[in-house]
Write a protein that holds these residues in place. Structure first.
Motif, PDB file in Angstrom:
ATOM      1  N   ALA A  13       0.814  -1.210   0.000  1.00  0.00           N
ATOM      2  CA  ALA A  13       0.000   0.000   0.000  1.00  0.00           C
ATOM      3  C   ALA A  13       0.856   1.271   0.000  1.00  0.00           C
ATOM      4  O   ALA A  13       0.345   2.354  -0.240  1.00  0.00           O
ATOM      5  N   ALA A  15       3.245   1.740  -2.084  1.00  0.00           N
ATOM      6  CA  ALA A  15       3.825   1.898  -3.425  1.00  0.00           C
ATOM      7  C   ALA A  15       3.544   3.272  -4.012  1.00  0.00           C
ATOM      8  O   ALA A  15       4.421   3.884  -4.628  1.00  0.00           O
ATOM      9  N   GLY A  16       2.337   3.770  -3.815  1.00  0.00           N
ATOM     10  CA  GLY A  16       1.977   5.065  -4.396  1.00  0.00           C
ATOM     11  C   GLY A  16       2.797   6.215  -3.844  1.00  0.00           C
ATOM     12  O   GLY A  16       3.526   6.888  -4.579  1.00  0.00           O
ATOM     13  N   PRO A  17       2.708   6.468  -2.534  1.00  0.00           N
ATOM     14  CA  PRO A  17       3.487   7.589  -2.004  1.00  0.00           C
ATOM     15  C   PRO A  17       4.997   7.421  -2.180  1.00  0.00           C
ATOM     16  O   PRO A  17       5.697   8.396  -2.474  1.00  0.00           O
ATOM     17  N   SER A  19       6.473   6.082  -4.578  1.00  0.00           N
ATOM     18  CA  SER A  19       6.861   6.280  -5.979  1.00  0.00           C
ATOM     19  C   SER A  19       7.236   7.731  -6.240  1.00  0.00           C
ATOM     20  O   SER A  19       7.811   8.055  -7.265  1.00  0.00           O
ATOM     21  N   GLU A  20       6.902   8.625  -5.289  1.00  0.00           N
ATOM     22  CA  GLU A  20       7.316  10.024  -5.450  1.00  0.00           C
ATOM     23  C   GLU A  20       8.798  10.199  -5.139  1.00  0.00           C
ATOM     24  O   GLU A  20       9.397  11.214  -5.486  1.00  0.00           O
TER      25      GLU A  20
ATOM     26  N   MET B   1       6.401   7.226 -13.008  1.00  0.00           N
ATOM     27  CA  MET B   1       5.666   6.362 -12.088  1.00  0.00           C
ATOM     28  C   MET B   1       5.027   7.169 -10.961  1.00  0.00           C
ATOM     29  O   MET B   1       3.921   6.887 -10.539  1.00  0.00           O
ATOM     30  N   GLY B   2       5.722   8.188 -10.520  1.00  0.00           N
ATOM     31  CA  GLY B   2       5.226   8.923  -9.366  1.00  0.00           C
ATOM     32  C   GLY B   2       4.308  10.073  -9.680  1.00  0.00           C
ATOM     33  O   GLY B   2       3.936  10.815  -8.778  1.00  0.00           O
ATOM     34  N   HIS B  37      -1.693  -2.243  -8.849  1.00  0.00           N
ATOM     35  CA  HIS B  37      -2.812  -1.383  -8.506  1.00  0.00           C
ATOM     36  C   HIS B  37      -2.523   0.058  -8.907  1.00  0.00           C
ATOM     37  O   HIS B  37      -1.426   0.374  -9.369  1.00  0.00           O
ATOM     38  N   ASP B  39      -3.323   4.233  -7.481  1.00  0.00           N
ATOM     39  CA  ASP B  39      -3.924   5.139  -6.517  1.00  0.00           C
ATOM     40  C   ASP B  39      -4.832   6.073  -7.307  1.00  0.00           C
ATOM     41  O   ASP B  39      -4.455   6.560  -8.381  1.00  0.00           O
ATOM     42  N   SER B  53      -6.509   3.327  -2.969  1.00  0.00           N
ATOM     43  CA  SER B  53      -5.881   2.360  -3.870  1.00  0.00           C
ATOM     44  C   SER B  53      -6.923   1.385  -4.416  1.00  0.00           C
ATOM     45  O   SER B  53      -7.773   0.916  -3.656  1.00  0.00           O
ATOM     46  N   LYS B  94      -2.469   7.355 -10.286  1.00  0.00           N
ATOM     47  CA  LYS B  94      -1.019   7.199 -10.241  1.00  0.00           C
ATOM     48  C   LYS B  94      -0.727   5.704 -10.343  1.00  0.00           C
ATOM     49  O   LYS B  94      -1.303   4.900  -9.608  1.00  0.00           O
ATOM     50  N   LEU B  97       1.307   0.539  -9.878  1.00  0.00           N
ATOM     51  CA  LEU B  97       2.041   0.503  -8.621  1.00  0.00           C
ATOM     52  C   LEU B  97       2.212  -0.934  -8.115  1.00  0.00           C
ATOM     53  O   LEU B  97       1.326  -1.763  -8.281  1.00  0.00           O
ATOM     54  N   GLY B  98       3.340  -1.167  -7.463  1.00  0.00           N
ATOM     55  CA  GLY B  98       3.592  -2.454  -6.819  1.00  0.00           C
ATOM     56  C   GLY B  98       4.236  -3.450  -7.761  1.00  0.00           C
ATOM     57  O   GLY B  98       3.713  -3.718  -8.839  1.00  0.00           O
TER      58      GLY B  98
END
Lengths: 91, 234
Positions: A13, A15-17, A19-20, B1-2, B37, B39, B53, B94, B97-98
């Motif tokens: 979970a 992964a999103g933040p 990735s910044e 990616m970000g 996934h 976001d 997510s 975004k 991810l993962g």
């Protein structure tokens, strides 16, 4: 199910933040817990909230592996419990 | 990616009374792997933002992505996405991810998928990718409260004929004539280790309590903990 569900998610979970900050997906990164020696991936950490502050703990001994705090203009990342914190400007 | 990308809702399909399949068009989408996934960020006019997510429920196909959304009672974001976001409207996403909870069709090891409720979403991407690109043995154990909660029922029935073994587990109410009484997933619902083998790659997705229970059963059955990948909703 009658037992209450534990209130955590997987490190996936994050992964999103994260990735910044990281250009390579960090959730697949291998990790060895310095406290109990358990090995695994960042995705296997147990993540406790609520947002915007998230704490990733070792699934073996619950030692803090990282903390992530999201602010509008900054992202704070603390590695481990004694490693200090890094503050990243958010673009 | 970000970075955040605009995503336009192009189609919404009803899976159950509270489950929806949302299809978005995302220009310049780079593609993704089954199990990943995104976001999703919603922004209100006053600047308030909410991020959640959601699993990608289908393999990569051009600029189109499919998410599985369960409207949670009292939820802030999911009921809006499931019921109110107009087709044609835009959100931000975004991703993908993962890189850990993923399955690649070139992997030849047997695969065991264990889904709890809407945890079927990322596993459905694997079932679909498997259908189109793999002959590896694949077994899906899908736990639902009652027959009305099954997502992708017809497609799963078709997948059954194309090499994926599908076993539905009803926890509260079983269909008429069912030989299995309602109850949560037990050891007898999982393929025996002899058939599954030590090298089976296991993916478990669902609510945290379900994942804990199912992963425990897999370990007890002899699966190597390092071969069990989990995704918990919390």
């Amino acid at each position: 199910m009658n037992t209450p569900s534990p209130s955590y998610r997987d490190g996936n979970a994050l992964a999103g933040p994260l990735s910044e900050i990281f250009t390579t997906d960090p959730t697949a990164a291998w990790r060895r817990c310095p406290d109990c020696g358990l090995t695994g991936s960042l995705a296997q950490l147990r993540v406790y909230g609520p947002e915007p502050g998230l704490t990733g703990r070792c699934p073996g001994c619950a030692a803090v592996a990282l903390r992530l705090v999201e602010q509008p203009d900054h992202l704070w990342l603390q590695m481990g419990s004694g490693g200090g914190a890094f503050r990243f400007p958010r673009l | 990616m970000g970075s955040w990308r605009n995503a336009r809702l192009v189609e919404r399909a009803e899976l159950t009374t509270t489950g929806r399949s949302l299809h978005f068009d995302v220009p310049h989408w780079p593609g993704h792997l089954a199990g990943q996934h995104v976001d999703v960020r919603l922004s209100a006019d006053d600047g308030y933002q909410a991020v959640r997510s959601y699993s990608l429920a289908a393999p990569s196909k051009g600029t189109r992505i499919e998410l599985g959304v369960q409207a949670a009672a009292g939820g802030e974001v999911s009921p809006y996405l499931a019921g109110d976001l107009p087709v044609g409207a835009e959100v931000e996403v975004k991703g993908p991810l993962g890189g850990w909870f993923v399955w690649r069709p070139e992997q030849e090891d047997p695969v065991l998928l264990v889904a709890g409720g809407c945890g079927i979403a990322p596993l459905m991407a694997m079932v679909r990718d498997h259908r189109d690109h793999s002959t590896a043995p694949m077994h899906l154990v899908y736990s639902v409260r009652d027959p009305a909660q099954v997502w992708y029922r017809e497609e799963l029935g078709a997948a059954q004929g194309l090499g994926t073994t599908v076993h539905l587990v009803h926890t509260r109410q079983a269909p008429p004539g069912s030989s299995r009484p309602p109850g949560r997933v037990g050891a007898h619902d999982l393929p025996p280790p002899a058939a599954a083998g030590a090298e089976t790659l296991c993916f478990v997705c669902g609510p945290t309590g379900f994942v804990e229970h199912a992963a425990g059963l897999l370990v007890d059955a002899g699966h190597a903990p390092g071969r069990i990948r989990t995704e918990r909703f919390g």
